[in-house]
Design an enzyme around this catalytic site. Structure first.
Site, PDB file in Angstrom:
ATOM      1  N   HIS A  75      -1.498  -0.120 -10.024  1.00 49.81           N
ATOM      2  CA  HIS A  75      -1.954  -0.892  -8.988  1.00 49.81           C
ATOM      3  C   HIS A  75      -2.932  -2.221  -9.495  1.00 49.81           C
ATOM      4  O   HIS A  75      -3.776  -2.342  -9.461  1.00 49.81           O
ATOM      5  CB  HIS A  75      -3.173  -0.238  -8.135  1.00 49.81           C
ATOM      6  CG  HIS A  75      -3.462  -0.969  -6.486  1.00 49.81           C
ATOM      7  ND1 HIS A  75      -3.744  -0.081  -5.575  1.00 49.81           N
ATOM      8  CD2 HIS A  75      -3.426  -2.114  -6.316  1.00 49.81           C
ATOM      9  CE1 HIS A  75      -3.840  -0.913  -4.582  1.00 49.81           C
ATOM     10  NE2 HIS A  75      -3.656  -2.102  -5.065  1.00 49.81           N
TER      11      HIS A  75
ATOM     12  N   ARG B 233       0.675  -1.079  -0.171  1.00 55.46           N
ATOM     13  CA  ARG B 233      -0.129   0.023  -0.022  1.00 55.46           C
ATOM     14  C   ARG B 233       0.923   1.137  -0.054  1.00 55.46           C
ATOM     15  O   ARG B 233       1.781   1.286   0.688  1.00 55.46           O
ATOM     16  CB  ARG B 233      -1.006  -0.097   1.478  1.00 55.46           C
ATOM     17  CG  ARG B 233      -2.016  -0.578   1.180  1.00 55.46           C
ATOM     18  CD  ARG B 233      -3.058  -0.246   0.300  1.00 55.46           C
ATOM     19  NE  ARG B 233      -4.465  -1.254   0.170  1.00 55.46           N
ATOM     20  CZ  ARG B 233      -4.626  -2.100  -0.732  1.00 55.46           C
ATOM     21  NH1 ARG B 233      -3.554  -2.495  -1.464  1.00 55.46           N
ATOM     22  NH2 ARG B 233      -5.636  -2.795  -0.496  1.00 55.46           N
TER      23      ARG B 233
ATOM     24  N   GLU C  97      -3.951   7.551  -5.503  1.00 51.41           N
ATOM     25  CA  GLU C  97      -4.141   6.792  -6.587  1.00 51.41           C
ATOM     26  C   GLU C  97      -5.434   7.287  -7.319  1.00 51.41           C
ATOM     27  O   GLU C  97      -6.560   7.484  -6.817  1.00 51.41           O
ATOM     28  CB  GLU C  97      -4.298   5.239  -6.314  1.00 51.41           C
ATOM     29  CG  GLU C  97      -3.133   4.857  -5.810  1.00 51.41           C
ATOM     30  CD  GLU C  97      -3.042   3.280  -5.259  1.00 51.41           C
ATOM     31  OE1 GLU C  97      -4.044   2.709  -5.770  1.00 51.41           O
ATOM     32  OE2 GLU C  97      -2.143   2.848  -4.879  1.00 51.41           O
TER      33      GLU C  97
HETATM   34  P1  NAD Z   1      -1.541 -11.280   4.699  1.00 56.36           P
HETATM   35  O1  NAD Z   1      -2.441 -10.814   5.867  1.00 56.36           O
HETATM   36  O2  NAD Z   1      -1.571 -12.537   4.061  1.00 56.36           O
HETATM   37  O3  NAD Z   1       0.028 -10.929   5.089  1.00 56.36           O
HETATM   38  C1  NAD Z   1       0.222  -9.716   5.607  1.00 56.36           C
HETATM   39  C2  NAD Z   1       1.651 -10.177   6.717  1.00 56.36           C
HETATM   40  O4  NAD Z   1       2.086  -9.026   7.119  1.00 56.36           O
HETATM   41  C3  NAD Z   1       1.260 -10.803   7.860  1.00 56.36           C
HETATM   42  O5  NAD Z   1       2.101 -11.825   7.822  1.00 56.36           O
HETATM   43  C4  NAD Z   1       1.406  -9.736   9.026  1.00 56.36           C
HETATM   44  O6  NAD Z   1       1.660 -10.428  10.261  1.00 56.36           O
HETATM   45  C5  NAD Z   1       2.305  -9.178   8.438  1.00 56.36           C
HETATM   46  N1  NAD Z   1       2.587  -7.839   9.266  1.00 56.36           N
HETATM   47  C6  NAD Z   1       1.596  -6.803   9.579  1.00 56.36           C
HETATM   48  N2  NAD Z   1       1.925  -6.003  10.371  1.00 56.36           N
HETATM   49  C7  NAD Z   1       3.502  -6.046  10.382  1.00 56.36           C
HETATM   50  C8  NAD Z   1       4.392  -5.294  10.704  1.00 56.36           C
HETATM   51  N3  NAD Z   1       4.174  -4.168  11.444  1.00 56.36           N
HETATM   52  N4  NAD Z   1       5.961  -5.880  10.573  1.00 56.36           N
HETATM   53  C9  NAD Z   1       5.980  -6.753   9.909  1.00 56.36           C
HETATM   54  N5  NAD Z   1       4.984  -7.768   9.475  1.00 56.36           N
HETATM   55  C10 NAD Z   1       3.629  -7.107   9.771  1.00 56.36           C
HETATM   56  O7  NAD Z   1      -1.910 -10.188   3.278  1.00 56.36           O
HETATM   57  P2  NAD Z   1      -1.255 -10.419   1.975  1.00 56.36           P
HETATM   58  O8  NAD Z   1      -2.199 -10.991   1.151  1.00 56.36           O
HETATM   59  O9  NAD Z   1      -0.009 -11.079   1.643  1.00 56.36           O
HETATM   60  O10 NAD Z   1      -1.187  -8.904   1.439  1.00 56.36           O
HETATM   61  C11 NAD Z   1      -0.482  -8.020   2.153  1.00 56.36           C
HETATM   62  C12 NAD Z   1      -0.781  -6.602   1.786  1.00 56.36           C
HETATM   63  O11 NAD Z   1      -0.511  -6.302   0.329  1.00 56.36           O
HETATM   64  C13 NAD Z   1      -2.349  -6.414   1.750  1.00 56.36           C
HETATM   65  O12 NAD Z   1      -2.760  -5.909   3.126  1.00 56.36           O
HETATM   66  C14 NAD Z   1      -2.783  -5.475   0.804  1.00 56.36           C
HETATM   67  O13 NAD Z   1      -2.578  -3.988   1.493  1.00 56.36           O
HETATM   68  C15 NAD Z   1      -1.525  -5.568  -0.185  1.00 56.36           C
HETATM   69  N6  NAD Z   1      -2.248  -5.886  -1.458  1.00 56.36           N
HETATM   70  C16 NAD Z   1      -1.794  -5.382  -2.609  1.00 56.36           C
HETATM   71  C17 NAD Z   1      -2.303  -5.761  -3.883  1.00 56.36           C
HETATM   72  C18 NAD Z   1      -1.810  -5.100  -5.076  1.00 56.36           C
HETATM   73  O14 NAD Z   1      -2.641  -5.316  -6.193  1.00 56.36           O
HETATM   74  N7  NAD Z   1      -0.839  -4.473  -5.405  1.00 56.36           N
HETATM   75  C19 NAD Z   1      -3.218  -7.039  -3.757  1.00 56.36           C
HETATM   76  C20 NAD Z   1      -3.175  -7.588  -2.702  1.00 56.36           C
HETATM   77  C21 NAD Z   1      -2.888  -7.079  -1.483  1.00 56.36           C
END
Ligand code: NAD
Length: 308
Positions: free
Chosen positions: A274, A226, A255
């Site tokens: 994105h 994000r 965005e």
């Molecule tokens: P997920 O929940 O599977 O993984 C997120 C991980 O981050 C978890 O393991 C969590 O414990 C960890 N985390 C949270 N806070 C943290 C911190 N302060 N320090 C270290 N680790 C921390 O989610 P995901 O599916 O892997 O997605 C992650 C993020 O990517 C989503 O929240 C979303 O914002 C973003 N995303 C972007 C797109 C895109 O199109 N670019 C698509 C999907 C998701």
């Protein structure tokens, strides 16, 4: 109370074709309809949506078709007793491929060759400039679905993968895990830093002036998570001052990225709008997840990906 209706809010069109999504639920024991704003919902209705709307708080269950649900007021859902689920767990392949693509391109200059191709230039870079990702260190910050997907693929390419995670449980392909408190130590030696954690109050501005100081000046930042996790002004300054080498960015503070953003103009910045999860079968991946949760809801099981 069982569900008898799934309403698909038209906002899903931000990322998937709504009609194809509705069709993907063929054979389900609830009826499925596309709706716009201004509908009212009740306990036997489920809603699948991209955006939050106040009226969804009257439904039986709400599914955010995004992984990042930071625009939803989780406290309001908890107060209303309405379960909210998100679409995490399905982006390991899609988003991590984009992150890998950035890294390979930044190393092997595909983006520079395409820029030159646009001008009809047979371009020869400085000898020192291209490198292989093999043996380069990657630090993945956040080792959830996407982070682990990146780590696995980077490991297969022979990269030296380390990561930042709140638990020190080992992750396949990751040679060393750092606590979030040791972020600076984790990123200091990295050629690539890939962000794969959610946007929360804790992660907002996580990568700012200090972190750009800590980073190697030949390091590349990859953000597929994000925009607000990176202080964008600090990133622009770091790029301007050659404090880092470049970036691959799928997400931004604002965005669409505003026309006057300096980020558009750096040769060493690759921008995608994105589209980390955009593939021709994304609607099916989301429908599988929603269908599984409908089954779970009907049988009283715990919903998968419940976030409130
Ligand atoms: P997920 O929940 O599977 O993984 C997120 C991980 O981050 C978890 O393991 C969590 O414990 C960890 N985390 C949270 N806070 C943290 C911190 N302060 N320090 C270290 N680790 C921390 O989610 P995901 O599916 O892997 O997605 C992650 C993020 O990517 C989503 O929240 C979303 O914002 C973003 N995303 C972007 C797109 C895109 O199109 N670019 C698509 C999907 C998701």
């Amino acid at each position: 109370e069982r569900l008898d209706h799934l309403y698909v809010h038209e906002s899903v069109e931000n990322v998937i074709p709504p009609e194809a999504f509705v069709e993907a639920f063929d054979g389900l024991d609830v009826s499925v309809d596309l709706v716009g704003d201004g509908e009212s919902f009740g306990e036997t209705d489920a809603v699948a949506t991209y955006v939050p709307r106040p009226e969804f708080l009257d439904a039986g269950w709400v599914h955010c078709i995004r992984a990042g649900y930071d625009e939803f007021d989780t406290e309001a859902y908890e107060a209303a007793g309405v379960p909210l689920t998100n679409s995490t767990g399905i982006h390991d392949t899609t988003v991590s491929e984009i992150a890998i693509g950035y890294m390979v391109s930044l190393a092997r200059l595909l983006h520079v060759y395409r820029d030159n191709q646009n001008e009809g230039n047979w371009y020869t870079p400085d000898y020192e400039r291209p490198f292989t990702v093999e043996n380069e260190r990657l630090c993945v910050v956040g080792l959830g679905t996407i982070g682990q997907g990146i780590a696995k693929r980077a490991d297969a390419l022979g990269m030296d993968v380390v990561g930042v995670r709140r638990s020190d449980e080992p992750v396949p392909g990751v040679s060393e895990i750092f606590d979030p408190a040791d972020l600076h130590e984790a990123i200091a030696d990295a050629r690539f830093v890939a962000l794969a954690l959610p946007h929360t109050p804790e992660t907002e501005g996580l990568i700012s002036d200090e972190e750009f100081d800590v980073l190697r000046d030949d390091a590349y930042l990859v953000n597929v998570a994000r925009g607000p996790i990176v202080d964008e002004d600090a990133l622009v300054d770091a790029l301007d001052q050659d404090a880092i080498a470049g970036a691959g960015l799928d997400v931004f503070e604002t965005e669409p990225l505003p026309d006057d953003s300096p980020l558009w103009d750096f040769e060493e910045v690759i921008i995608s709008p994105h589209k980390g999860s955009a593939t021709n079968r994304y609607h099916l991946d989301i429908a599988d997840l929603v269908s599984e949760n409908i089954d779970r809801y009907q049988t009283g099981e715990t919903l998968r990906n419940r976030v409130a």
